[in-house]
Write a protein that holds these residues in place. Structure first.
Motif, PDB file in Angstrom:
ATOM      1  N   ARG A   1      12.880 -21.662  18.373  1.00 21.79           N
ATOM      2  CA  ARG A   1      11.584 -21.567  19.017  1.00 21.79           C
ATOM      3  C   ARG A   1      11.178 -22.907  19.627  1.00 21.79           C
ATOM      4  O   ARG A   1      10.770 -22.995  20.762  1.00 21.79           O
ATOM      5  CB  ARG A   1      10.556 -21.149  17.961  1.00 21.79           C
TER       6      ARG A   1
ATOM      7  N   GLN B   1       5.061 -10.084  15.044  1.00 22.31           N
ATOM      8  CA  GLN B   1       4.053 -11.102  14.777  1.00 22.31           C
ATOM      9  C   GLN B   1       3.265 -11.397  16.051  1.00 22.31           C
ATOM     10  O   GLN B   1       3.741 -11.151  17.160  1.00 22.31           O
ATOM     11  CB  GLN B   1       4.733 -12.376  14.273  1.00 22.31           C
TER      12      GLN B   1
ATOM     13  N   ASN C   1       0.415 -14.481  17.779  1.00 22.64           N
ATOM     14  CA  ASN C   1      -0.194 -15.796  17.553  1.00 22.64           C
ATOM     15  C   ASN C   1      -1.585 -15.860  18.161  1.00 22.64           C
ATOM     16  O   ASN C   1      -2.053 -14.898  18.786  1.00 22.64           O
ATOM     17  CB  ASN C   1       0.724 -16.928  18.042  1.00 22.64           C
ATOM     18  N   SER C   2      -2.227 -16.983  17.962  1.00 20.89           N
ATOM     19  CA  SER C   2      -3.639 -17.082  18.351  1.00 20.89           C
ATOM     20  C   SER C   2      -3.828 -17.083  19.865  1.00 20.89           C
ATOM     21  O   SER C   2      -4.935 -16.892  20.354  1.00 20.89           O
ATOM     22  CB  SER C   2      -4.252 -18.349  17.748  1.00 20.89           C
TER      23      SER C   2
ATOM     24  N   THR D   1      10.099 -13.179  22.202  1.00 24.77           N
ATOM     25  CA  THR D   1       8.653 -13.372  22.309  1.00 24.77           C
ATOM     26  C   THR D   1       8.222 -12.992  23.719  1.00 24.77           C
ATOM     27  O   THR D   1       8.954 -13.256  24.682  1.00 24.77           O
ATOM     28  CB  THR D   1       8.315 -14.858  22.031  1.00 24.77           C
TER      29      THR D   1
ATOM     30  N   SER E   1       1.958 -21.607  20.899  1.00 25.68           N
ATOM     31  CA  SER E   1       1.355 -21.960  19.615  1.00 25.68           C
ATOM     32  C   SER E   1       2.201 -21.403  18.481  1.00 25.68           C
ATOM     33  O   SER E   1       2.715 -20.293  18.552  1.00 25.68           O
ATOM     34  CB  SER E   1      -0.059 -21.377  19.554  1.00 25.68           C
ATOM     35  N   ASP E   2       2.347 -22.179  17.435  1.00 25.90           N
ATOM     36  CA  ASP E   2       3.282 -21.813  16.372  1.00 25.90           C
ATOM     37  C   ASP E   2       2.604 -21.085  15.209  1.00 25.90           C
ATOM     38  O   ASP E   2       3.149 -21.009  14.129  1.00 25.90           O
ATOM     39  CB  ASP E   2       3.975 -23.076  15.863  1.00 25.90           C
ATOM     40  N   ASP E   3       1.401 -20.562  15.428  1.00 25.50           N
ATOM     41  CA  ASP E   3       0.684 -19.909  14.335  1.00 25.50           C
ATOM     42  C   ASP E   3       0.913 -18.399  14.300  1.00 25.50           C
ATOM     43  O   ASP E   3      -0.026 -17.625  14.146  1.00 25.50           O
ATOM     44  CB  ASP E   3      -0.813 -20.248  14.407  1.00 25.50           C
ATOM     45  N   PHE E   4       2.172 -18.003  14.450  1.00 25.75           N
ATOM     46  CA  PHE E   4       2.481 -16.571  14.421  1.00 25.75           C
ATOM     47  C   PHE E   4       2.243 -15.985  13.037  1.00 25.75           C
ATOM     48  O   PHE E   4       2.616 -16.590  12.026  1.00 25.75           O
ATOM     49  CB  PHE E   4       3.936 -16.331  14.834  1.00 25.75           C
ATOM     50  N   LYS E   5       1.615 -14.818  13.017  1.00 22.97           N
ATOM     51  CA  LYS E   5       1.383 -14.086  11.769  1.00 22.97           C
ATOM     52  C   LYS E   5       1.764 -12.629  11.985  1.00 22.97           C
ATOM     53  O   LYS E   5       1.719 -12.144  13.116  1.00 22.97           O
ATOM     54  CB  LYS E   5      -0.113 -14.130  11.412  1.00 22.97           C
TER      55      LYS E   5
ATOM     56  N   SER F   1      12.644 -20.759  13.718  1.00 25.28           N
ATOM     57  CA  SER F   1      11.755 -21.894  13.962  1.00 25.28           C
ATOM     58  C   SER F   1      12.446 -22.952  14.805  1.00 25.28           C
ATOM     59  O   SER F   1      11.864 -23.543  15.709  1.00 25.28           O
ATOM     60  CB  SER F   1      11.322 -22.516  12.635  1.00 25.28           C
TER      61      SER F   1
END
Lengths: 370, 370
Positions: A20, A45, A47-48, A89, A28-32, A17
């Motif tokens: 990054r 992962q 992200n959106s 990434t 965008s930090d919404d990695f899943k 984190s």
């Protein structure tokens, strides 16, 4: 050991984190975790925005490269951390939907241990899924589900038992009801698992049926590279071996063993990419067998080659907007002008990949057997 | 490129032959690709004595170790050749049958790109098969084949659609005939794919049915680690979650959707390893549901715990000769002395692995539903 691994993961995530924020301020930090990860795996992962992030342990390795990323630039080179994990990434966002990939580790090709594998490029490759905005149509939902049956059918022409997968709609077999059949082919380097695994054909059908958008039908998927070897190219592709298996062995087996409406009126053939080429050739060779033809990123028909043959009730042509959409649109117009019921469909913002074909199936299915 | 790769392979094979003669004079030279290789892959290979040979490309890697080999010694370290391929042969022969394995490449764990993958140890691992002398009973033969159906069944207790695989015997569905059902569980770290993929349960049944050795029945296989997480251990295993899914959700779904004889008389439960433990607990908790109990390398029953409950028609206990065969033999004798129809079976020269369980199914199936 399990607890240690858990702790290590958390630490690494926290470190990641920090890094990054420094290196990629605009991502965008919404990695899943990708929906196609192996059970319990946190990486890869997505992200959106469609970026993918990778994390692979190999403490003594020198180099790991992911085959995904911006086209033509050799993929994404991961960076080795002090903890023995390589991370990285993609430089840019990827198209929505399913992508095959692999890792190049110190010059050798391996799969990502975090991801499930899918058969493509004549090998089982890692798969990753960038959730699409319209992902609902191929999602596993709380609706009645059909089954996918593995069938081993005898093939005299090839001297083997061959495998097919058969989707039967919800409720199949609970009465004597008979169903139409779609024969649905994969692309080059894939096999009969592709349409269920990466294509999610069964879930797409379950959802369309739950919404009463299609007349329920059976889908049959088998291996289409019958005359191909590992080193074979499309250059020398001959249809004969596969056409024999499909039309003289598989169709009779399905009609003998499943509750089918066993006639031309209720039989369709479709295929993606190489499977479209096969569909094109076989429907022209055996127009007495099929009433609906569909080519998904798999070429076009022209009125001349259809002349003098039994007329199909539908010709469906599709591709992604990043392929050659004008080709299928023009072909459909030409076919319509010549008196055929032709439909074209272009999947927005997708290329020669499975989201194009999932959407194509969604568009095709309601047009069949009406 | 394809042609180049082919040439390189041949050269490497010739080089390997020379080295082999120098380093391992006693190893039989009849190495062949493992039957579980990916299409077209030459490695891993196995020979008639049970040795396995590996060959993996990774030109810049420092170290590759295969997790297989003599127990407790850390597997087989491969040797890097000038051509960028790591090669090596197990120090000794391995047991016949199926083995999971993986590669440790520079400290990271990856699968062998030559082999197919099988779900075990809570991940998809590489698989290799040492052909057994009795391999005929689980071979794909030119006999009528049953189907293996993927079923997605609703589960209120877990809030999901859950997956099961259902083997239906040849001819199923072509008449109104109803069949008995065996519920068959995998082991720890495996899933509902194990009994078909590594267990070859469908082929074992097809062959037994073709030889008229069994009364045809349905087999249902689902995921049994319902309450487990990635980091869960057997220590804290609780049966409740899985028992609910199996007895209150799956069995009713199967009886509603398949042509089953839906009563205790015609229902069996069996499991391997952890699946045996589950079978033990669930049959004791719900003796009104099952009439046949089978534990495959999965413990034993004793007469005391069965007292006062509906008596099963059969108790089957098995394991490999390299496990604790005296345990199952003694338990069967004790059960017989107490008036139960108990049968023990010991698989010769196998351990806690799938050949033990394939053979156990072969021995169990003819005893069911008679």
């Amino acid at each position: 050991m399990h607890n240690n691994f858990f702790t290590l993961s958390l630490t690494a995530i926290m470190l990641a984190s920090i890094c990054r924020a420094q290196t990629s301020p605009n991502i965008s930090d919404d990695f899943k975790p990708s929906p196609l990860n192996q059970p319990g795996q946190e990486y890869p992962q997505v992200n959106s925005l469609g970026y993918a992030r990778f994390r692979v342990k190999a403490p003594q390795a020198d180099s790991i490269r992911v085959s995904l990323g911006l086209g033509g630039r050799g993929g994404t080179l991961l960076t080795k951390g002090a903890d023995g994990f390589f991370t990285g990434t993609t430089e840019g966002p990827m198209d929505e939907g399913f992508h095959y990939y692999h890792l190049t580790i110190d010059g050798g090709i391996f799969n990502d241990p975090g991801a499930l594998n899918y058969y493509g490029s004549t090998r089982w490759e890692s798969g990753i899924e960038i959730p699409a905005k319209d992902q609902d149509f191929y999602a596993l939902k709380d609706v009645p589900h059909g089954n996918v049956q593995q069938v081993l059918f005898p093939s005299k022409s090839t001297g083997t038992s061959r495998r097919a997968y058969v989707y039967t709609p919800p409720g199949y077999g609970r009465s004597a009801k008979k169903y139409p059949v779609l024969y649905l082919q994969h692309g080059w380097g894939e096999d009969e698992t592709a349409w269920s695994n990466q294509g999610r054909a069964n879930l797409i059908m379950d959802n369309l049926i739950a919404d009463a958008k299609v007349k329920p039908f059976i889908i049959v998927m088998t291996y289409g590279m019958t005359n191909e070897t590992k080193w074979g190219g499309m250059r020398n592709f001959k249809i004969d071996a596969f056409q024999t298996v499909l039309t003289e062995e598989l169709i009779p087996y399905i009609d003998a063993n499943f509750q089918t409406l066993a006639n031309r009126e209720n039989r369709a053939m479709a295929g993606l990419s190489m499977g479209g080429m096969e569909t094109h050739t076989i429907t022209l060779n055996k127009p007495e067998l099929f009433n609906y033809y569909a080519l998904l990123s798999g070429g076009t028909f022209n009125p001349e080659e259809l002349k003098g043959k039994p007329k199909p009730k539908l010709i469906f042509l599709s591709c992604g907007s990043k392929e050659r959409p004008d080709g299928v649109k023009t072909a459909a117009t030409t076919l319509k002008d010549a008196g055929f019921n032709a439909v074209s469909y272009v999947s927005e913002n997708t290329a020669h990949e499975f989201l194009t074909w999932r959407r194509s199936l969604r568009e095709l299915a309601p047009l069949l057997f009406n």
